[in-house]
Structure formats: structure tokens, C-alpha cells
Write a protein that holds these residues in place. Sequence first.
Motif, PDB file in Angstrom:
ATOM      1  N   GLY A 154      66.751  25.400  55.505  1.00  0.00           N
ATOM      2  CA  GLY A 154      67.286  26.471  54.679  1.00  0.00           C
ATOM      3  C   GLY A 154      68.378  26.012  53.730  1.00  0.00           C
ATOM      4  N   ALA A 155      69.463  26.776  53.696  1.00  0.00           N
ATOM      5  CA  ALA A 155      70.555  26.491  52.765  1.00  0.00           C
ATOM      6  C   ALA A 155      71.173  25.131  53.024  1.00  0.00           C
ATOM      7  N   ALA A 156      71.160  24.690  54.292  1.00  0.00           N
ATOM      8  CA  ALA A 156      71.714  23.371  54.610  1.00  0.00           C
ATOM      9  C   ALA A 156      70.889  22.275  53.947  1.00  0.00           C
ATOM     10  N   LEU A 157      69.580  22.399  54.015  1.00  0.00           N
ATOM     11  CA  LEU A 157      68.703  21.413  53.386  1.00  0.00           C
ATOM     12  C   LEU A 157      68.863  21.440  51.865  1.00  0.00           C
ATOM     13  N   ALA A 158      68.989  22.636  51.313  1.00  0.00           N
ATOM     14  CA  ALA A 158      69.186  22.750  49.870  1.00  0.00           C
ATOM     15  C   ALA A 158      70.492  22.094  49.434  1.00  0.00           C
ATOM     16  N   ALA A 159      71.545  22.231  50.258  1.00  0.00           N
ATOM     17  CA  ALA A 159      72.833  21.616  49.946  1.00  0.00           C
ATOM     18  C   ALA A 159      72.725  20.097  49.954  1.00  0.00           C
ATOM     19  N   ILE A 160      71.978  19.587  50.917  1.00  0.00           N
ATOM     20  CA  ILE A 160      71.776  18.134  50.992  1.00  0.00           C
ATOM     21  C   ILE A 160      71.052  17.627  49.747  1.00  0.00           C
ATOM     22  N   GLU A 161      70.006  18.336  49.373  1.00  0.00           N
ATOM     23  CA  GLU A 161      69.228  17.930  48.189  1.00  0.00           C
ATOM     24  C   GLU A 161      70.065  18.012  46.917  1.00  0.00           C
ATOM     25  N   ALA A 162      71.010  18.953  46.885  1.00  0.00           N
ATOM     26  CA  ALA A 162      71.834  19.125  45.691  1.00  0.00           C
ATOM     27  C   ALA A 162      72.968  18.111  45.596  1.00  0.00           C
ATOM     28  N   HIS A 163      73.531  17.719  46.724  1.00  0.00           N
ATOM     29  CA  HIS A 163      74.761  16.922  46.686  1.00  0.00           C
ATOM     30  C   HIS A 163      74.601  15.454  47.064  1.00  0.00           C
ATOM     31  N   VAL A 164      73.668  15.132  47.952  1.00  0.00           N
ATOM     32  CA  VAL A 164      73.613  13.758  48.458  1.00  0.00           C
ATOM     33  C   VAL A 164      73.290  12.735  47.363  1.00  0.00           C
ATOM     34  N   PRO A 165      72.375  13.013  46.429  1.00  0.00           N
ATOM     35  CA  PRO A 165      72.145  12.004  45.379  1.00  0.00           C
ATOM     36  C   PRO A 165      73.420  11.646  44.616  1.00  0.00           C
ATOM     37  N   THR A 166      74.275  12.637  44.353  1.00  0.00           N
ATOM     38  CA  THR A 166      75.539  12.354  43.655  1.00  0.00           C
ATOM     39  C   THR A 166      76.490  11.559  44.548  1.00  0.00           C
ATOM     40  N   LEU A 167      76.533  11.919  45.834  1.00  0.00           N
ATOM     41  CA  LEU A 167      77.386  11.183  46.773  1.00  0.00           C
ATOM     42  C   LEU A 167      76.956   9.723  46.852  1.00  0.00           C
ATOM     43  N   VAL A 168      75.654   9.488  46.823  1.00  0.00           N
ATOM     44  CA  VAL A 168      75.142   8.112  46.848  1.00  0.00           C
ATOM     45  C   VAL A 168      75.486   7.388  45.555  1.00  0.00           C
ATOM     46  N   ALA A 169      75.274   8.078  44.438  1.00  0.00           N
ATOM     47  CA  ALA A 169      75.571   7.458  43.143  1.00  0.00           C
ATOM     48  C   ALA A 169      77.057   7.115  43.012  1.00  0.00           C
ATOM     49  N   ASP A 170      77.897   7.946  43.598  1.00  0.00           N
ATOM     50  CA  ASP A 170      79.343   7.705  43.550  1.00  0.00           C
ATOM     51  C   ASP A 170      79.816   6.729  44.628  1.00  0.00           C
ATOM     52  N   ARG A 171      78.877   6.200  45.409  1.00  0.00           N
ATOM     53  CA  ARG A 171      79.165   5.234  46.469  1.00  0.00           C
ATOM     54  C   ARG A 171      80.217   5.767  47.453  1.00  0.00           C
ATOM     55  N   VAL A 172      80.122   7.030  47.802  1.00  0.00           N
ATOM     56  CA  VAL A 172      81.131   7.659  48.648  1.00  0.00           C
ATOM     57  C   VAL A 172      81.179   7.026  50.032  1.00  0.00           C
ATOM     58  N   ALA A 173      80.020   6.767  50.626  1.00  0.00           N
ATOM     59  CA  ALA A 173      80.004   6.217  51.990  1.00  0.00           C
ATOM     60  C   ALA A 173      80.668   4.843  52.050  1.00  0.00           C
ATOM     61  N   SER A 174      80.280   3.958  51.176  1.00  0.00           N
ATOM     62  CA  SER A 174      80.861   2.608  51.210  1.00  0.00           C
ATOM     63  C   SER A 174      82.329   2.620  50.818  1.00  0.00           C
ATOM     64  N   ARG A 175      82.717   3.542  49.970  1.00  0.00           N
ATOM     65  CA  ARG A 175      84.131   3.641  49.583  1.00  0.00           C
ATOM     66  C   ARG A 175      84.982   4.190  50.732  1.00  0.00           C
ATOM     67  N   ILE A 176      84.417   5.098  51.532  1.00  0.00           N
ATOM     68  CA  ILE A 176      85.138   5.541  52.733  1.00  0.00           C
ATOM     69  C   ILE A 176      85.357   4.347  53.657  1.00  0.00           C
ATOM     70  N   ALA A 177      84.281   3.593  53.890  1.00  0.00           N
ATOM     71  CA  ALA A 177      84.367   2.432  54.778  1.00  0.00           C
ATOM     72  C   ALA A 177      85.357   1.394  54.260  1.00  0.00           C
ATOM     73  N   ALA A 178      85.486   1.309  52.928  1.00  0.00           N
ATOM     74  CA  ALA A 178      86.426   0.362  52.312  1.00  0.00           C
ATOM     75  C   ALA A 178      87.826   0.958  52.192  1.00  0.00           C
ATOM     76  N   LYS A 179      88.036   2.155  52.727  1.00  0.00           N
ATOM     77  CA  LYS A 179      89.337   2.836  52.718  1.00  0.00           C
ATOM     78  C   LYS A 179      89.845   3.090  51.291  1.00  0.00           C
ATOM     79  N   ASP A 180      88.960   3.601  50.458  1.00  0.00           N
ATOM     80  CA  ASP A 180      89.302   3.934  49.079  1.00  0.00           C
ATOM     81  C   ASP A 180      90.033   5.272  49.053  1.00  0.00           C
ATOM     82  N   ALA A 181      91.326   5.230  48.792  1.00  0.00           N
ATOM     83  CA  ALA A 181      92.164   6.439  48.857  1.00  0.00           C
ATOM     84  C   ALA A 181      92.006   7.346  47.650  1.00  0.00           C
ATOM     85  N   THR A 182      91.207   6.947  46.659  1.00  0.00           N
ATOM     86  CA  THR A 182      91.074   7.754  45.445  1.00  0.00           C
ATOM     87  C   THR A 182      89.963   8.794  45.552  1.00  0.00           C
ATOM     88  N   LEU A 183      89.256   8.832  46.669  1.00  0.00           N
ATOM     89  CA  LEU A 183      88.064   9.680  46.791  1.00  0.00           C
ATOM     90  C   LEU A 183      88.365  11.176  46.722  1.00  0.00           C
TER      91      LEU A 183
END
Length: 549
Positions: A10-39
Motif C-alpha cells: 500500500g502506501a508504504a510501498l508507494a513511499a519506497i518507490e517514490a523516495h528510495v531512488p533519490t536516496l540511492v542517487a544521493d548516496r545516503v546509505a554510504s554517507r551515513i556509514a561514512a559519518k557524513d554530518a551534512t545529511l
Amino acid sequence: MSSLGFQATGAALAAIEAHVPTLVADRVASRIAAKDATLWGPDAEAEASVRLGWVELAETSRPLVERILALRDELRAEGVDRVVLAGMGGSSLAPEVIAATADVELVVLDSTDPEMVGNALGDRLATSVLVVSSKSGSTVETDSQRRVFEQAFGDAGLDPARRIVVVTDPGSPMDTASREAGYRAVFNADPNVGGRYSALTAFGLVPTGLAGVDIAALLDEAEEAAEFLADDDEDNIGLCLGAALAGTSPLRDKLVFVDEGSGIVGFADWAEQLIAESTGKHGTGVLPVVAEPGAPETVAQADDVLLVRLVSDSDSEAGTDERPAAPLGHEVCVSGSLGSQLLLWEYATVVASRILGINPFDQPDVEAAKNATRGLLDATPEAEPAQLVDASIELRATDGLLDGATTVADALRAALALLPDDGYVSIQAYLDRLGHRELEDLRPRVAAASGRPTTFGWGPRFLHSTGQFHKGGPRVGVYLQITADSAADLSIPDRPFTFGELIAAQAAGDAQVLADLGRPVLRLHLIDRARGIAQLRDAVASLDRPAGA
């Protein structure tokens, strides 16, 4: 490959489809792991720069393990095998989940109720060690608990210094004082980790390791998940869960947690603090609601509710057809080992905070209730007279709420009538949470009567948890506060107040802050605990009947 399991509909799946591609493009996961404080934007950068140590705890906490286990063996050789933890918020919630999931006894003392403190003092003191956990040592609850235990050990002919273990930040006032006092051991936690992200620091590992948990295995589980959660990949469960929590449109900001055999005991209570305190500020946020299978919130799904199902690995792998009947269409289903889920939810929470545009590491409104408590303790004002007395219950409330009410049931109906369409009810019980678990039965009854998501929190521990959301989140809550007289109070060594006076000031202080913010508060004070609880339960049970029936 991570052992974590995840599904969304439902809405959870729609939210994933809407936001995850941008989160990936912005390298959010690897930047969290690298302790990027600008996120989280420039306003959050200074704090984020000293709050991201949790991402590498599976590695950096390893040196603690040998020392903790060596101390455990020393204590057991001396016949000391009962571990009592004095801590609040992040210092107690994670250890409680870790120990309970491992089926290991850990006495978590996160209350100032004199009966709960007295019961902890009166049980097997001769074979007990006290772990005092506080980042600074200034937490009034923890300091008071340390004082009363230290005196009790001495009165019993035991050397208090040999029975007290301290967990604190390096260089804190408590660190210095504890070393000067010669306590049995002082463990330092990573100072670059906030309390609610501290499950895998010394705060989580020392009490549970001393109690008998395999803490090395817990770190192994987290380490396995860490590599997967750092990947900039659309299958990254941390990104998907974070998007589901904060990316629904319109925002489903009530997260109803239901445990359906996850095997992790009390996990939602820990996640509640993590999410509420991280996101509930500046008039926004998402509110975790810890519910039971079949709870009213799971029977009919409101437009602002997202269901979070915590299930076993086998249920997750089997797919939705093999899980309990799912009448709701907007949900996430999560499984995995405890260590992996601790890290998963921390990642997801900071991802959700980025989507919401807030700083996940501060708690700007928590201090307000602490200041109000201090003011009441210093001033010792005259007790506020009750506006209404019904048998064993005194009632006080914000202006106008009790107009026309003559009974507790009338007052409850009046309070619930103030709920907006997107509101929630918060029940807050300042009593012994181990001795009065029957009060938790009020939650589903109030949820059914109000038709709105309802939380239940034990005071004062929720002040270090959902208390931030109550004051900093959306102004849509109605608050039901339950306090009680105690048959036996307990003094605090070298303090001018008792535990009974302390918990009363904490309750009154929080009610005052909520009222000052325009939140409706109904305060129910039980003159007699047993009779008052029975009367309150009867009044709540009557809410599904017309007034006067």
C-alpha cells in the motif's frame, strides 16, 4: 547478505518507490556509514558531527567484551549474580530488550516510584551488583537510585564500592566522581553516540553482559547487517524502511507496532523511544504506538496509520499468505536477529529524519519537563487542590475540561471529545510498572472508545522517550496522567526530597509543560492504589456505553 527480512504494501510501498531512488542517487546509505554530518542540513551539522559513532559500534565496541566478561566471572565467583540497572531512556530500554530476548534476568530500575525502588532494594541485595548508567551522571532518577543503593549496601555490611559499576561518557562529572569513589569498575561509552542510539555501546553491553547475555554474538549480528545497510542500493532495507516511515503521502504519522512472533521481547518499546525522540520536534514527526495483536488500531486502519508488523524470519520468508490475517492495506513487515534490527532501525530513523527535514540527534523539548520538575522540587509549592473527587480518585485538568463532569467516566469522555480527527491519546502511568501491569489493559480499551491510536507510557521513563514527541510533535494529543499515593515513601540520602516527592514533581512538571503548550491534560490521582485502579478500570470499561447508562 543480511539476514534481515522486509516487505511493504500500500502506501508504504508507494513511499519506497517514490523516495528510495533519490536516496540511492544521493548516496545516503554510504554517507551515513561514512559519518557524513551534512545529511540533515546545516542546522543539524554541528550536532550530527558528534553523534554518528553508532554506525561503527559493531567494530568499536569489541574491546569491551573481554573486560565485561572478566568482571562477570569475578562477580559470580564472589556469589554476586543479580544485576540491577539504574538508568533511564536509552540507558535502560535497549538493555531490557537485549536481556529479555536472551531470557536472562536483568532488573531494570527506571522509575522513581517508591514502591518499585523499594522492591528492587528488598530482593537479594546480598548477591546484587548495581550498574549505574548515565552519560553525565546528572540524571536525577539515576543519581537518586545510586544514592539509595549505596546506603543500602553499607547498611547491610557490604562494601558499596565493590557493588557498584558505572557506565558513563569519558571525562563526564560522573566519570571523575566514580573513579574518585573507587567503584568496582567504570566503563566509558563512545561520547559520539546519543543515548537512544547507544544500544551497542557500553550502555547496552555492560549490564547485559554482566547478566549473562552473549554480547559478542549480538555484535556479530550487527556487523553482518552493517555492510548491507551501508550499500547505496534500492534493495537496502534501511532505505526502504526509512522511506516507508516518513515518505507516505499524505504522511501516515502513527506507526502502530504489533509483534507477531518476532522472538525479540519488547523491541517496540525500544523503537518507540528511538523514533519518537528522533522525529518528534518542530511540529512534525511520527508517533510509534505499541499495540497488541488484534488491537483496535489493527482492525480498522485510519488514514494516518501505518502498521508495522514484527515477525519471525520464517514468517517473513514465507510471504504474506503464511502470516496472520492482514486486513490492513498499508503496512511494513520486518524480521531479523536482534543485533541486526537494532542497527536497521537506527539507519531507518535517520533516513526518515532526512525525508522529514529534521535533526534526528537533538531533543529540544525534553529539558522543559526536567526544568519544571527542578522548579517544583526547589519551591515545594502547596499541593494543587483537586477540582473533583470521585470515590478513590482525585481529578485535575486543564481549563474547562472538567466543566459539568461529576465522575471519572464523565471526565474521560470530555477529554476524548477534544481529540481532533488526526489526534492520539497518551496514557501516562506514574506507578510501579512491574507491580501494576494491569494498567496496560487500559490502552486497547481507550483506543476502542476513542477510535484513535493510543499510547501507554510508564512515568517517568516515557519522559526520556515519547515525552519529546508530546511536546515537540504535532499538537494533536490528549493526555491522561495517572498518579497515586504510596503506602510507604522512601528517602533519598543527602537529598531534601523523597522518591514519592520526586515522582510527584515529575508528573506535575510534565503536566504543567503540556498545559502551557495548550495540550489538554486530565490528571487522575489514585488516593488508594488498589481501589483507585479498580475504579479507573471500571470507568474506562464504561466508555463504550452512553453517559449515565
